[in-house]
Design a protein around this motif. Structure first.
Motif, PDB file in Angstrom:
ATOM      1  N   TYR A  98       0.864  -1.177   0.000  1.00  0.00           N
ATOM      2  CA  TYR A  98       0.000   0.000   0.000  1.00  0.00           C
ATOM      3  C   TYR A  98       0.901   1.228   0.000  1.00  0.00           C
ATOM      4  CZ  TYR A  98      -3.167   3.671   1.624  1.00  0.00           C
ATOM      5  OH  TYR A  98      -3.884   4.834   1.742  1.00  0.00           O
ATOM      6  N   ILE A  99       0.696   2.103  -0.965  1.00  0.00           N
ATOM      7  CA  ILE A  99       1.509   3.317  -1.080  1.00  0.00           C
ATOM      8  C   ILE A  99       0.689   4.507  -0.605  1.00  0.00           C
ATOM      9  CG2 ILE A  99       2.758   4.839  -2.653  1.00  0.00           C
ATOM     10  CD1 ILE A  99       3.219   2.431  -4.459  1.00  0.00           C
ATOM     11  N   TYR A 100       1.251   5.241   0.335  1.00  0.00           N
ATOM     12  CA  TYR A 100       0.573   6.423   0.870  1.00  0.00           C
ATOM     13  C   TYR A 100       1.545   7.597   0.876  1.00  0.00           C
ATOM     14  CZ  TYR A 100      -2.201   9.431   3.937  1.00  0.00           C
ATOM     15  OH  TYR A 100      -2.926  10.480   4.452  1.00  0.00           O
ATOM     16  N   LYS A 101       1.219   8.627   0.086  1.00  0.00           N
ATOM     17  CA  LYS A 101       2.058   9.822  -0.004  1.00  0.00           C
ATOM     18  C   LYS A 101       3.483   9.439  -0.389  1.00  0.00           C
ATOM     19  CE  LYS A 101      -1.420  12.398   1.251  1.00  0.00           C
ATOM     20  NZ  LYS A 101      -2.109  13.299   0.324  1.00  0.00           N
ATOM     21  N   ASP A 102       4.445   9.572   0.549  1.00  0.00           N
ATOM     22  CA  ASP A 102       5.839   9.303   0.193  1.00  0.00           C
ATOM     23  C   ASP A 102       6.390   8.053   0.867  1.00  0.00           C
ATOM     24  OD1 ASP A 102       5.954  10.247   2.765  1.00  0.00           O
ATOM     25  OD2 ASP A 102       7.799  11.400   2.456  1.00  0.00           O
ATOM     26  N   TYR A 103       5.521   7.114   1.246  1.00  0.00           N
ATOM     27  CA  TYR A 103       6.027   5.863   1.811  1.00  0.00           C
ATOM     28  C   TYR A 103       5.097   4.715   1.433  1.00  0.00           C
ATOM     29  CZ  TYR A 103       2.504   6.180   5.580  1.00  0.00           C
ATOM     30  OH  TYR A 103       1.341   6.247   6.303  1.00  0.00           O
ATOM     31  N   SER A 104       5.621   3.510   1.578  1.00  0.00           N
ATOM     32  CA  SER A 104       4.818   2.322   1.304  1.00  0.00           C
ATOM     33  C   SER A 104       4.943   1.356   2.471  1.00  0.00           C
ATOM     34  CB  SER A 104       5.275   1.643   0.009  1.00  0.00           C
ATOM     35  OG  SER A 104       6.591   1.128   0.154  1.00  0.00           O
ATOM     36  N   ILE A 105       3.923   0.515   2.634  1.00  0.00           N
ATOM     37  CA  ILE A 105       3.941  -0.504   3.681  1.00  0.00           C
ATOM     38  C   ILE A 105       3.456  -1.825   3.096  1.00  0.00           C
ATOM     39  CG2 ILE A 105       3.671   1.006   5.685  1.00  0.00           C
ATOM     40  CD1 ILE A 105       0.674   0.597   5.537  1.00  0.00           C
ATOM     41  N   SER A 106       3.870  -2.910   3.735  1.00  0.00           N
ATOM     42  CA  SER A 106       3.430  -4.241   3.332  1.00  0.00           C
ATOM     43  C   SER A 106       2.390  -4.729   4.333  1.00  0.00           C
ATOM     44  CB  SER A 106       4.625  -5.200   3.298  1.00  0.00           C
ATOM     45  OG  SER A 106       4.196  -6.526   3.052  1.00  0.00           O
ATOM     46  N   LEU A 107       1.227  -5.137   3.816  1.00  0.00           N
ATOM     47  CA  LEU A 107       0.127  -5.552   4.679  1.00  0.00           C
ATOM     48  C   LEU A 107      -0.278  -6.992   4.398  1.00  0.00           C
ATOM     49  CD1 LEU A 107      -2.123  -2.364   4.316  1.00  0.00           C
ATOM     50  CD2 LEU A 107      -0.665  -2.946   6.259  1.00  0.00           C
ATOM     51  N   ASP A 108      -0.612  -7.696   5.452  1.00  0.00           N
ATOM     52  CA  ASP A 108      -1.164  -9.039   5.316  1.00  0.00           C
ATOM     53  C   ASP A 108      -2.496  -8.961   4.562  1.00  0.00           C
ATOM     54  OD1 ASP A 108      -3.050 -11.305   6.501  1.00  0.00           O
ATOM     55  OD2 ASP A 108      -0.982 -11.980   6.785  1.00  0.00           O
ATOM     56  N   ASN A 109      -2.823 -10.016   3.838  1.00  0.00           N
ATOM     57  CA  ASN A 109      -4.065 -10.017   3.059  1.00  0.00           C
ATOM     58  C   ASN A 109      -5.325  -9.914   3.915  1.00  0.00           C
ATOM     59  OD1 ASN A 109      -2.772 -10.128   0.602  1.00  0.00           O
ATOM     60  ND2 ASN A 109      -2.800 -12.369   0.487  1.00  0.00           N
ATOM     61  N   ASN A 110      -5.179 -10.105   5.219  1.00  0.00           N
ATOM     62  CA  ASN A 110      -6.332  -9.969   6.103  1.00  0.00           C
ATOM     63  C   ASN A 110      -6.716  -8.505   6.345  1.00  0.00           C
ATOM     64  OD1 ASN A 110      -7.035 -12.696   6.696  1.00  0.00           O
ATOM     65  ND2 ASN A 110      -5.220 -12.852   7.994  1.00  0.00           N
ATOM     66  N   TRP A 111      -5.843  -7.588   5.920  1.00  0.00           N
ATOM     67  CA  TRP A 111      -6.192  -6.169   5.998  1.00  0.00           C
ATOM     68  C   TRP A 111      -7.059  -5.811   4.792  1.00  0.00           C
ATOM     69  CZ3 TRP A 111      -5.175  -3.363  10.229  1.00  0.00           C
ATOM     70  CH2 TRP A 111      -4.093  -3.718  11.050  1.00  0.00           C
ATOM     71  N   SER A 112      -8.167  -5.148   5.026  1.00  0.00           N
ATOM     72  CA  SER A 112      -9.039  -4.723   3.924  1.00  0.00           C
ATOM     73  C   SER A 112      -9.215  -3.207   3.976  1.00  0.00           C
ATOM     74  CB  SER A 112     -10.403  -5.409   4.008  1.00  0.00           C
ATOM     75  OG  SER A 112     -11.050  -5.110   5.231  1.00  0.00           O
ATOM     76  N   LYS A 113      -9.073  -2.575   2.822  1.00  0.00           N
ATOM     77  CA  LYS A 113      -9.142  -1.117   2.737  1.00  0.00           C
ATOM     78  C   LYS A 113     -10.573  -0.623   2.914  1.00  0.00           C
ATOM     79  CE  LYS A 113      -7.767   2.701  -0.301  1.00  0.00           C
ATOM     80  NZ  LYS A 113      -7.157   3.046  -1.615  1.00  0.00           N
ATOM     81  N   GLN A 114     -10.722   0.454   3.690  1.00  0.00           N
ATOM     82  CA  GLN A 114     -12.019   1.077   3.932  1.00  0.00           C
ATOM     83  C   GLN A 114     -11.960   2.535   3.470  1.00  0.00           C
ATOM     84  OE1 GLN A 114     -14.415  -1.027   5.354  1.00  0.00           O
ATOM     85  NE2 GLN A 114     -12.768  -2.559   5.228  1.00  0.00           N
ATOM     86  N   THR A 115     -13.029   2.998   2.847  1.00  0.00           N
ATOM     87  CA  THR A 115     -13.040   4.375   2.328  1.00  0.00           C
ATOM     88  C   THR A 115     -14.282   5.146   2.755  1.00  0.00           C
ATOM     89  OG1 THR A 115     -14.084   3.621   0.278  1.00  0.00           O
ATOM     90  CG2 THR A 115     -11.674   3.745   0.300  1.00  0.00           C
ATOM     91  N   ASP A 116     -15.009   4.631   3.730  1.00  0.00           N
ATOM     92  CA  ASP A 116     -16.283   5.251   4.095  1.00  0.00           C
ATOM     93  C   ASP A 116     -16.137   6.577   4.836  1.00  0.00           C
ATOM     94  OD1 ASP A 116     -15.494   2.960   6.069  1.00  0.00           O
ATOM     95  OD2 ASP A 116     -16.626   4.394   7.294  1.00  0.00           O
ATOM     96  N   LYS A 117     -14.908   6.933   5.240  1.00  0.00           N
ATOM     97  CA  LYS A 117     -14.709   8.190   5.963  1.00  0.00           C
ATOM     98  C   LYS A 117     -14.243   9.323   5.053  1.00  0.00           C
ATOM     99  CE  LYS A 117     -13.815   5.918  10.368  1.00  0.00           C
ATOM    100  NZ  LYS A 117     -12.904   5.734  11.521  1.00  0.00           N
ATOM    101  N   GLY A 118     -14.238   9.064   3.748  1.00  0.00           N
ATOM    102  CA  GLY A 118     -13.870  10.117   2.813  1.00  0.00           C
ATOM    103  C   GLY A 118     -12.595   9.789   2.069  1.00  0.00           C
ATOM    104  N   PRO A 119     -12.343  10.486   0.945  1.00  0.00           N
ATOM    105  CA  PRO A 119     -11.192  10.188   0.093  1.00  0.00           C
ATOM    106  C   PRO A 119      -9.841  10.446   0.751  1.00  0.00           C
ATOM    107  CG  PRO A 119     -12.268  12.225  -0.596  1.00  0.00           C
ATOM    108  CD  PRO A 119     -13.166  11.593   0.408  1.00  0.00           C
ATOM    109  N   MET A 120      -9.801  11.306   1.757  1.00  0.00           N
ATOM    110  CA  MET A 120      -8.529  11.605   2.418  1.00  0.00           C
ATOM    111  C   MET A 120      -8.291  10.733   3.644  1.00  0.00           C
ATOM    112  SD  MET A 120      -8.219  15.759   2.251  1.00  0.00           S
ATOM    113  CE  MET A 120      -6.639  15.672   3.092  1.00  0.00           C
ATOM    114  N   PHE A 121      -9.243   9.860   3.948  1.00  0.00           N
ATOM    115  CA  PHE A 121      -9.154   9.089   5.179  1.00  0.00           C
ATOM    116  C   PHE A 121      -9.195   7.584   4.903  1.00  0.00           C
ATOM    117  CE2 PHE A 121     -10.588  13.244   6.454  1.00  0.00           C
ATOM    118  CZ  PHE A 121      -9.945  13.481   7.659  1.00  0.00           C
ATOM    119  N   ASP A 122      -8.343   7.125   3.998  1.00  0.00           N
ATOM    120  CA  ASP A 122      -8.233   5.684   3.785  1.00  0.00           C
ATOM    121  C   ASP A 122      -7.757   5.013   5.072  1.00  0.00           C
ATOM    122  OD1 ASP A 122      -8.950   6.065   1.201  1.00  0.00           O
ATOM    123  OD2 ASP A 122      -6.976   5.675   0.338  1.00  0.00           O
ATOM    124  N   TYR A 123      -8.349   3.888   5.384  1.00  0.00           N
ATOM    125  CA  TYR A 123      -7.877   3.119   6.526  1.00  0.00           C
ATOM    126  C   TYR A 123      -8.126   1.642   6.255  1.00  0.00           C
ATOM    127  CZ  TYR A 123     -12.784   2.795   8.104  1.00  0.00           C
ATOM    128  OH  TYR A 123     -14.130   2.540   8.196  1.00  0.00           O
TER     129      TYR A 123
END
Length: 292
Positions: free
Chosen positions: A141-166
């Motif tokens: 997952y790439i966010y701004k100027d860094y990236s992280i590696s996430l287990d497949n059990n993590w699922s992206k949520q966008t219900d809090k708006g385009p600037m608040f991915d979690y």
């Protein structure tokens, strides 16, 4: 209040050195005291605050700077020749130092923290993510100027708006944790100031703050802050770093629903997977308080 105190000290010093009869005495004294109490003193307070907060240390430091300012003022006022030159140099030094200390305040504070042992603790993050399994069990997952590696059990949520991915972590169909990725740019406060603010917030919530700050590598410094409840359960883990090359920062904010070993291990793997890229220092980053 600081300005009133400084003005009072300058007036008192002026009366003290009145017999020297220098027409530029007040200008010289004001410049010396201005440097001491508007530029030097705030950093002394900061140093004491992040290392060993003590009223005694503050009082002794204040007295030392006061005496030093009086001594330097006396020596400068005593100069019989080139009085105007001394006054101009004193005023110029005051203006230059004030502007520099204000412009580079956060950089100076970060340097003070780095060189005074603030990050001297051992790295508490032990578990690395396995590069060999990243292709089929993890994703980037790439966010701004860094990236992280996430287990497949993590699922992206966008219900809090385009600037608040979690992300939400689910194991066996049950919600286990939430990850809120954030970043900070060069205009953010010094890292120790941020850490203190977070610790104060944790205490307001009647929880214990367990904070460890360490040097991650040659240019990156980081802090791990755990919010622990009355049952000794970790409810939140924040990892915040400072990249001294780009003067930018990363924050990974984990909200925990349990303290299972697999979850704590995954959190450490995510933290250790952070890869900082050369990004835009003026990028639009969320304020740390926006997710509080």
């Amino acid at each position: 209040m600081q300005a009133i105190t400084l003005l009072t000290l300058v007036i008192l010093a002026g009366f003290l050195f009145k017999k020297e009869k220098s027409p530029y005495a007040r200008l010289i004294i004001g410049s010396v005291f201005g440097i001491a109490f508007f530029s030097v003193w705030p950093f002394v307070v900061y140093y004491i605050d992040i290392n060993n907060p003590s009223e005694t240390a503050l009082s002794v430091s204040y007295a030392f700077i006061l005496v030093l300012s009086l001594l330097l003022s006396f020596l400068l006022v005593k100069i019989r020749t080139y009085k105007l030159t001394v006054a101009i140099i004193s005023l110029s030094c005051f203006l230059i130092i004030i502007i520099a200390s204000q412009s580079y305040e956060n950089t100076i504070k970060n340097k003070i923290a780095i060189h005074t042992g603030y990050y001297s603790k051992t790295n508490p993050i032990k578990h690395n993510f396995n590069h060999s399994e990243s292709k089929n069990k993890r994703f980037q997952y790439i966010y701004k100027d860094y990236s992280i590696s996430l287990d497949n059990n993590w699922s992206k949520q966008t219900d809090k708006g385009p600037m608040f991915d979690y992300f939400q972590f689910k194991a066996n169909g049950e919600y286990a944790a939430e990850l809120r990725p954030k970043c900070t740019n060069k205009n953010r406060p010094a890292l120790p100031v941020i850490i203190k603010s977070i610790n104060n917030y944790i205490q307001i919530k009647n929880m214990k703050a367990d904070t460890v700050c360490y040097q991650k590598d040659e240019t990156v410094y980081a802090c791990v802050i755990k919010s622990i409840d009355s049952d000794n359960q970790i409810k939140r883990i924040r990892w915040i770093n400072l990249d001294t090359l780009s003067n930018t920062g990363t924050e990974l904010d984990f909200i925990l629903n349990n303290n299972q070993v697999y979850l704590l291990t995954e959190i450490e793997r995510v933290i250790n997977s952070v890869t900082i890229k050369a990004g835009n220092q003026d990028m639009n980053c969320l304020a740390l308080t926006e997710w509080l």
